[in-house]
Structure formats: structure tokens, C-alpha cells
Design a protein around this motif. Sequence first.
Motif, short mmCIF file in Angstrom:
data_model
loop_
_atom_site.label_atom_id
_atom_site.label_comp_id
_atom_site.label_asym_id
_atom_site.label_seq_id
_atom_site.Cartn_x
_atom_site.Cartn_y
_atom_site.Cartn_z
N GLU A 187 -10.72 -5.59 -1.97
CA GLU A 187 -9.92 -4.38 -2.23
C GLU A 187 -9.65 -3.61 -0.93
OE1 GLU A 187 -10.34 -0.11 -4.57
OE2 GLU A 187 -11.76 -1.71 -5.01
N THR A 230 -7.20 -5.66 1.20
CA THR A 230 -5.84 -5.59 0.66
C THR A 230 -5.20 -4.24 0.98
OG1 THR A 230 -6.45 -7.12 -1.11
CG2 THR A 230 -4.46 -5.83 -1.44
N LYS A 231 -5.96 -3.15 0.78
CA LYS A 231 -5.42 -1.82 1.08
C LYS A 231 -5.06 -1.69 2.56
CE LYS A 231 -7.58 0.91 -2.55
NZ LYS A 231 -8.57 1.94 -2.89
N ARG A 281 -1.89 -3.59 3.22
CA ARG A 281 -0.75 -2.92 2.60
C ARG A 281 -0.27 -1.77 3.49
NH1 ARG A 281 0.72 -6.69 0.46
NH2 ARG A 281 -0.14 -7.50 -1.45
N GLN A 282 -1.19 -1.16 4.23
CA GLN A 282 -0.82 -0.06 5.12
C GLN A 282 -0.16 -0.57 6.41
OE1 GLN A 282 -4.40 2.16 5.79
NE2 GLN A 282 -4.21 3.30 3.88
N PRO A 297 3.08 -4.01 4.96
CA PRO A 297 3.39 -3.90 3.53
C PRO A 297 4.19 -5.08 2.96
CG PRO A 297 4.60 -2.26 4.79
CD PRO A 297 3.67 -2.93 5.73
N LYS A 298 4.90 -5.81 3.80
CA LYS A 298 5.72 -6.93 3.30
C LYS A 298 5.00 -8.27 3.36
CE LYS A 298 10.00 -4.59 4.24
NZ LYS A 298 11.34 -4.64 4.74
N GLU A 312 0.91 -11.35 -0.75
CA GLU A 312 -0.48 -11.21 -1.18
C GLU A 312 -1.27 -12.50 -1.01
OE1 GLU A 312 -3.16 -9.72 -4.93
OE2 GLU A 312 -1.06 -9.13 -4.83
N ILE A 317 -2.82 -12.61 2.40
CA ILE A 317 -3.98 -11.73 2.47
C ILE A 317 -5.19 -12.40 1.83
CG2 ILE A 317 -4.93 -9.51 1.70
CD1 ILE A 317 -2.00 -8.43 1.83
#
Length: 146
Positions: free
Chosen positions: A114, A117-118, A121-122, A125-126, A129, A132
Motif C-alpha cells: 500500500e 503503491t501510494k 502514484r505520487q 501517476p501513469k 499498476e 508497481i
Amino acid sequence: MFFSQAGARPQMWEVSPSEHKKWVEVFKACDEDNKGYLSREDFKVAVVMLFGYKPSKIEADSVMSSVDPNTSGILLEGFLNIVRQKKEVQLYRNEIRHIFTAFDRHYRGYLTLEDFTKAFRQVAPKLPERIILEVFSFSGTNNFQE
């Protein structure tokens, strides 16, 4: 080993004149009897003065094995190169630690999926997933540790 670990790519770092002067002064202070080089023991004292720890036998062996056999120790130029490389690695590791700490929002010393991933994403962002997840699973555990 001494200067880097697998995958570590320290950035080139420009030595300031005051830093260079300090290193030369440490060399001179540790050069017992003004012989023009640092012996193994002299080198250990210099590392303590500059980096705050006593080098291990392996580290000292590694450095001393790189010394020209025609000399009895580490000459000033060689010492300056060793210190520069060591400083670059130290700065690189500090940068990595700083980035890791920014992503470790709960100060646990590791990143969960988690957290990972966060963080991505910061900063990206593109990024798909699945990428990641692949990077996180590459760590071989359920956590990504510093």
C-alpha cells in the motif's frame, strides 16, 4: 564492498576547496613522521577523523591491496581519490535513505504494498499498476525494506 554495492551508482560530486583542504590536512596530521604516505594504521585514523568510524579489517585490506607495491602506503593523491569515492557513496546512500523515509509514512522501517503503491502514484501517476506490483514482488518479501 568498500565503495559501492551492487546497483549503487553514486553521482559525481564536486569537492569544494575547503573540503579538499580539510582532506589534505587530515592526511598530513595522520602521516606519522612525515613520510609522505599513510600506513594501514594511519589510514584507519584518517577514516575515523573524516567519517567517524574505524574501518574494518576487510575495508583496510581492500584499500591497502590497491596501493602501488613500490610505495609503503597510500600517497596523498590516492588518499584523496579514496576519500572522494567514499564521500560520493555516503551522499548517495543518504539520498536513498531520504527518499525511502519520505515514502515510509508510518515510520516502520519498511514499505508495505500500500505504501509502495501510494508513493508511485505520487511520483509516477501513469505507471501501470502491474509494473508497481512487479517491482514490489521483486523484493522477495511482503515488505520493501530499507
